[in-house]
Design a protein around this motif. Structure first.
Motif, PDB file in Angstrom:
ATOM      1  N   ILE A 140       0.833  -1.205   0.000  1.00  0.00           N
ATOM      2  CA  ILE A 140       0.000   0.000   0.000  1.00  0.00           C
ATOM      3  C   ILE A 140       0.866   1.253   0.000  1.00  0.00           C
ATOM      4  CG2 ILE A 140      -1.705   1.333   1.287  1.00  0.00           C
ATOM      5  CD1 ILE A 140      -2.732  -1.303   2.460  1.00  0.00           C
ATOM      6  N   SER A 141       1.850   1.295   0.890  1.00  0.00           N
ATOM      7  CA  SER A 141       2.676   2.494   1.049  1.00  0.00           C
ATOM      8  C   SER A 141       3.439   2.824  -0.220  1.00  0.00           C
ATOM      9  CB  SER A 141       3.653   2.309   2.220  1.00  0.00           C
ATOM     10  OG  SER A 141       2.959   2.084   3.428  1.00  0.00           O
ATOM     11  N   PHE A 142       4.078   1.818  -0.797  1.00  0.00           N
ATOM     12  CA  PHE A 142       4.898   2.108  -1.976  1.00  0.00           C
ATOM     13  C   PHE A 142       4.065   2.234  -3.250  1.00  0.00           C
ATOM     14  CE2 PHE A 142       8.401   1.330   0.825  1.00  0.00           C
ATOM     15  CZ  PHE A 142       9.386   2.166   0.312  1.00  0.00           C
ATOM     16  N   TYR A 143       2.839   1.762  -3.234  1.00  0.00           N
ATOM     17  CA  TYR A 143       1.927   2.069  -4.342  1.00  0.00           C
ATOM     18  C   TYR A 143       1.581   3.557  -4.299  1.00  0.00           C
ATOM     19  CZ  TYR A 143      -2.217   1.892  -7.374  1.00  0.00           C
ATOM     20  OH  TYR A 143      -3.139   2.109  -8.371  1.00  0.00           O
ATOM     21  N   ALA A 144       1.354   4.076  -3.097  1.00  0.00           N
ATOM     22  CA  ALA A 144       1.112   5.521  -2.960  1.00  0.00           C
ATOM     23  C   ALA A 144       2.331   6.313  -3.421  1.00  0.00           C
ATOM     24  CB  ALA A 144       0.766   5.865  -1.511  1.00  0.00           C
ATOM     25  N   VAL A 145       3.517   5.838  -3.079  1.00  0.00           N
ATOM     26  CA  VAL A 145       4.756   6.492  -3.524  1.00  0.00           C
ATOM     27  C   VAL A 145       4.850   6.463  -5.047  1.00  0.00           C
ATOM     28  CG1 VAL A 145       7.270   6.352  -3.499  1.00  0.00           C
ATOM     29  CG2 VAL A 145       5.986   5.995  -1.377  1.00  0.00           C
TER      30      VAL A 145
END
Length: 552
Positions: free
Chosen positions: A325-330
Motif C-alpha cells: 500500500i505504502s509504496f503504491y502511494a509512492v
C-alpha cells in the motif's frame, strides 16, 4: 538504474553503524532538547539546544539526498520510489529526523508548484540541496489551541505590510510545532482586509505563508518559544508552543487558498507517516525473527514452534500488505509529479492517489503500530527491555496515527473524497484495482481465481454500502470500517499483482508471494469463518517468514 542498488546497500551499511549511533545519541535522555528562554542579563533568547546526533542526522540527510532525489528526478517517475526506499532504510535508525524531512519535502513541492519567482530562487534550492551547509529544513505550523485538524478555527492573523513586496506580519499562537529548530516554516494564517480591517472568516479565509525562523542578524523572526512539549515518544524531536508577534512572512499562492495549497504538503507527509511506521515494523520484526531462531523453548527453538510461527506469519503479512500500500502511494506520487498534465494516466493517478493517501496513512499506521506491539510480546520479557529497541520504535511510531490527521479524521477525509466526486473516485479506484486483478488472472487463472473472487466480492460490498448510505449519517458512523476495508482490498490486489509478476518472471520467492496473498484473503479480514489449519499451512508460513529452507 544500476546506480540505485549499490547506493541502497551503502546506506544499509550506514544505518546499522554511524547513523544508528547518531540516533542513539539523540535518544539519550541526557541529550533531549532543552529550552533556554533568557540569557544571563534577562534578555529573551529562546534558544533550543538539540543533540549533536540531531545535527549529524541533518547532514547525512542532505548528503544522501533524502529530499533532493525526488526533485532531481534523474530516474523520472521512479525517483520517488528511490527516494522513499532510502528513507525506509534511514528512518528506523534516525530518531524521527524523518519528521523535518517530510515537512521539508512538502515545502519543496509547494515552492515548486506555487512559489513565486523569488521563492523559487531563494528557498527551493536550499530545500533540495545535497550540501549540508546550504540545505534547509522546513516546519509546518497548522495546529492551534482551539482545534487540531479543524483549521477553520485558526486564530493567527496576517496583516499586509507591503503589497508590492508581498510582505506580511503574522501574529498568533501555534500550539504544536514539530522540528522547531527548522530554518523556515510554512504556516496558515487568517488575512486582515487592508481596506476594511475585517478578518476573513472560515477555512476559505486562510492563506498559506512562508517565513524564515531567524532574521539576517540571527535573532528569532518574531517568534517566542513558550515551552517544549513533553511527549510520549519522539523525545529527541524538538516540538514547541510558539507565540508569533509580527513574524515577517510572504504569502504563497492565492489569498484564501491556504488549505488547498498546503494540501500538497499533506499528501507527502501522510505518505511519510505510512512509510515511517512500516519501516519501524520491519526493524522490530527483524529482531523478533532473529530471536525466534535462537530462543530455546524445551527441546526446540521458537522458529520450530507452530504457534510462534503462525504469530510471526501474521506480522509478516501485515508488513507485506503495508509495504504494498505504502509504496503504491509512492509510485502514484512519482507519476503524478512527472507525467504531462494532460496525460489521461496522470488524471487517473491523481484521482486514485487523492483517495488512497488518507486510506494508506490511516490503515497502515494503525495496523503497523499494533503489529509492532506484537513483536515486543514475541520476545517475552526481553522485548520489554529498552536496550532491545522495540519500545523506542513503538513510542516513536505511535505518533504516526496522530500526525497529519488521526484515524477518524482521515476516515472523514475519505468520505469527503467520495462525496465530492459523487462516487466517481470510488468508481475509478475499483476500475484500477479490477484491471490489476484481470492481468493477474490472465497470467495464472488457476492460481488466482479464488483470491480474485474474494477481492471482487469485498470491493462490491464496499461500493454497495457507500452508494446506499452516502448521504446519510450511517456512512459516517461506519467510515472508519469502510476506510479499513478499502485498505484491505488495496493490499490484497497489490499482493496479487506482486505474486503474478513473480510467477511470470520466475522470481525466487514467488511461492511465498502466492502464499502471502492467499493467507491475506483467507483470514478473518475477508470474513472467512474459523477453520482448522494443518501443518502444511504452518510450513508455508514458516517459509514466508524465514525463507524457503525453513523446516518444522
Amino acid at each position: 538504474m544500476t546506480d540505485i542498488e549499490p547506493d541502497l546497500k551503502q546506506l544499509g551499511d550506514r544505518v546499522v553503524t554511524d547513523i544508528f549511533a547518531m540516533g542513539e545519541n539523540v535518544e539519550d535522555p541526557n541529550n533531549y532538547p532543552r529550552l533556554q528562554q533568557y540569557d544571563a542579563w534577562c534578555r529573551r533568547v529562546d534558544e533550543i539546544t538539540v543533540a549533536q546526533g540531531w545535527k549529524d542526522l541533518n547532514d547525512v540527510a542532505a548528503e544522501e539526498g533524502l529530499v533532493s532525489i525526488a526533485y532531481e528526478r534523474h530516474h523520472g517517475e521512479y525517483s520517488r520510489i528511490y527516494q522513499f526506499a532510502k528513507g525506509y532504510l534511514y528512518s528506523p535508525s534516525a530518531a524521527l529526523y524523518s519528521c523535518p524531512l517530510s515537512m521539508t519535502d512538502g515545502a519543496a513541492r509547494v515552492m515548486e508548484v506555487y512559489g513565486s519567482k523569488d521563492m523559487k530562487q531563494k528557498y527551493y534550492p536550499r530545500l533540495i540541496s545535497r550540501d549540508p551547509k546550504v540545505f534547509w529544513t522546513s516546519g509546518q505550523w497548522m495546529t492551534e489551541r482551539p482545534g487540531g485538524s479543524d483549521v477553520s478555527r485558526t486564530e493567527t492573523l496576517a496583516e499586509l505590510v507591503d503589497a508590492k513586496e508581498n510582505k506580511w506580519k503574522i501574529s498568533g499562537f501555534k500550539w504544536f510545532s514539530s522540528a522547531t529548530t527548522a530554518d523556515m516554516t510554512m504556516l496558515l494564517a487568517r488575512t486582515i482586509d487592508p481596506d476594511t480591517g475585517l478578518v476573513q472568516q472560515g477555512s476559505r479565509g486562510l492563506s498559506l505563508f512562508v517565513a524564515e525562523m531567524r532574521k539576517p542578524d540571527g535573532q528569532l523572526n518574531g517568534v517566542r518559544v513558550h515551552r517544549l512539549k513533553d511527549k510520549y515518544g519522539t523525545k529527541g524531536l524538538p516540538t514547541a508552543e510558539l507565540e508569533l508577534n509580527g513574524m515577517e512572512a510572504h504569502m504563497v499562492g492565492q489569498p484564501g487558498r491556504g488549505v488547498a495549497t498546503i494540501a500538497s504538503i499533506l499528501n507527502i507527509t501522510r505518505i511519510y507517516s505510512a512509510v515511517g511506521t512500516l519501516c519501524s515494523l520491519r526493524r522490530c520484526l527483524a529482531i523478533a525473527k532473529d530471536f525466534a531462531l535462537k530462543r530455546q523453548v524445551g527441546n526446540r527453538t521458537l522458529d520450530k514452534t507452530p504457534l510462534h510461527i503462525t504469530t510471526l506469519a501474521r506480522l509478516e503479512l501485515i508488513f507485506r500488505a503495508s509495504a504494498q500500500i505504502s509504496f503504491y502511494a509512492v509510485q502514484l506520487l512519482g507519476r503524478t509529479e512527472c507525467l504531462p498534465e494532460n496525460d489521461p494516466q496522470r488524471q487517473q493517478d491523481m484521482e486514485v492517489l487523492r483517495l488512497l493517501t488518507p486510506i494508506a496513512k490511516a490503515y497502515v499506521c494503525r495496523i503497523c503500530v499494533d503489529a509492532i506491539s506484537e513483536t515486543m510480546e514475541a520476545l517475552g520479557g526481553q522485548g520489554y527491555m529498552e536496550e532491545i529497541g522495540i519500545g523506542k520504535n513503538l513510542r516513536n511510531s505511535q505518533v504516526n496515527t496522530i500526525w497529519e490527521g488521526t484515524t477518524n479524521v482521515l476516515a472523514l477525509d475519505v468520505l469527503r473524497v467520495l462525496q465530492k466526486s459523487k462516487g466517481a473516485a470510488l468508481k475509478t479506484f475499483a476500475e484500477v484495482m479490477d484491471k490489476k486483478i484481470q492481468v493477474a488472472l490472465t497470467s495464472s487463472p488457476m492460481v488466482f481465481t479464488d483470491a480474485a473472487q474474494r477481492i471482487r466480492s469485498s470491493l462490491k460490498d464496499i461500493i454497495v454500502f457507500v452508494n446506499e448510505h452516502q448521504r446519510s449519517a450511517t456512512v459516517e458512523i461506519h467510515m472508519r470500517e469502510v476506510t479499513f476495508a478499502l485498505g484491505r482490498v488495496t493490499a490484497a490486489t497489490l499482493l496479487m499483482e506482486q505474486a503474478a509478476w513473480a510467477l511470470t518472471n520466475s522470481v525466487a520467492g514467488a511461492e511465498q508471494d502466492v502464499a502471502a496473498l492467499n493467507q491475506w484473503c483467507q483470514n478473518s479480514q475477508f470474513s472467512k469463518p474459523l477453520v482448522a489449519v494443518g501443518l502444511d499451512t504452518i510450513l508455508q508460513e514458516a517459509k514466508m517468514v524465514f525463507g524457503p529452507d525453513a523446516k518444522l
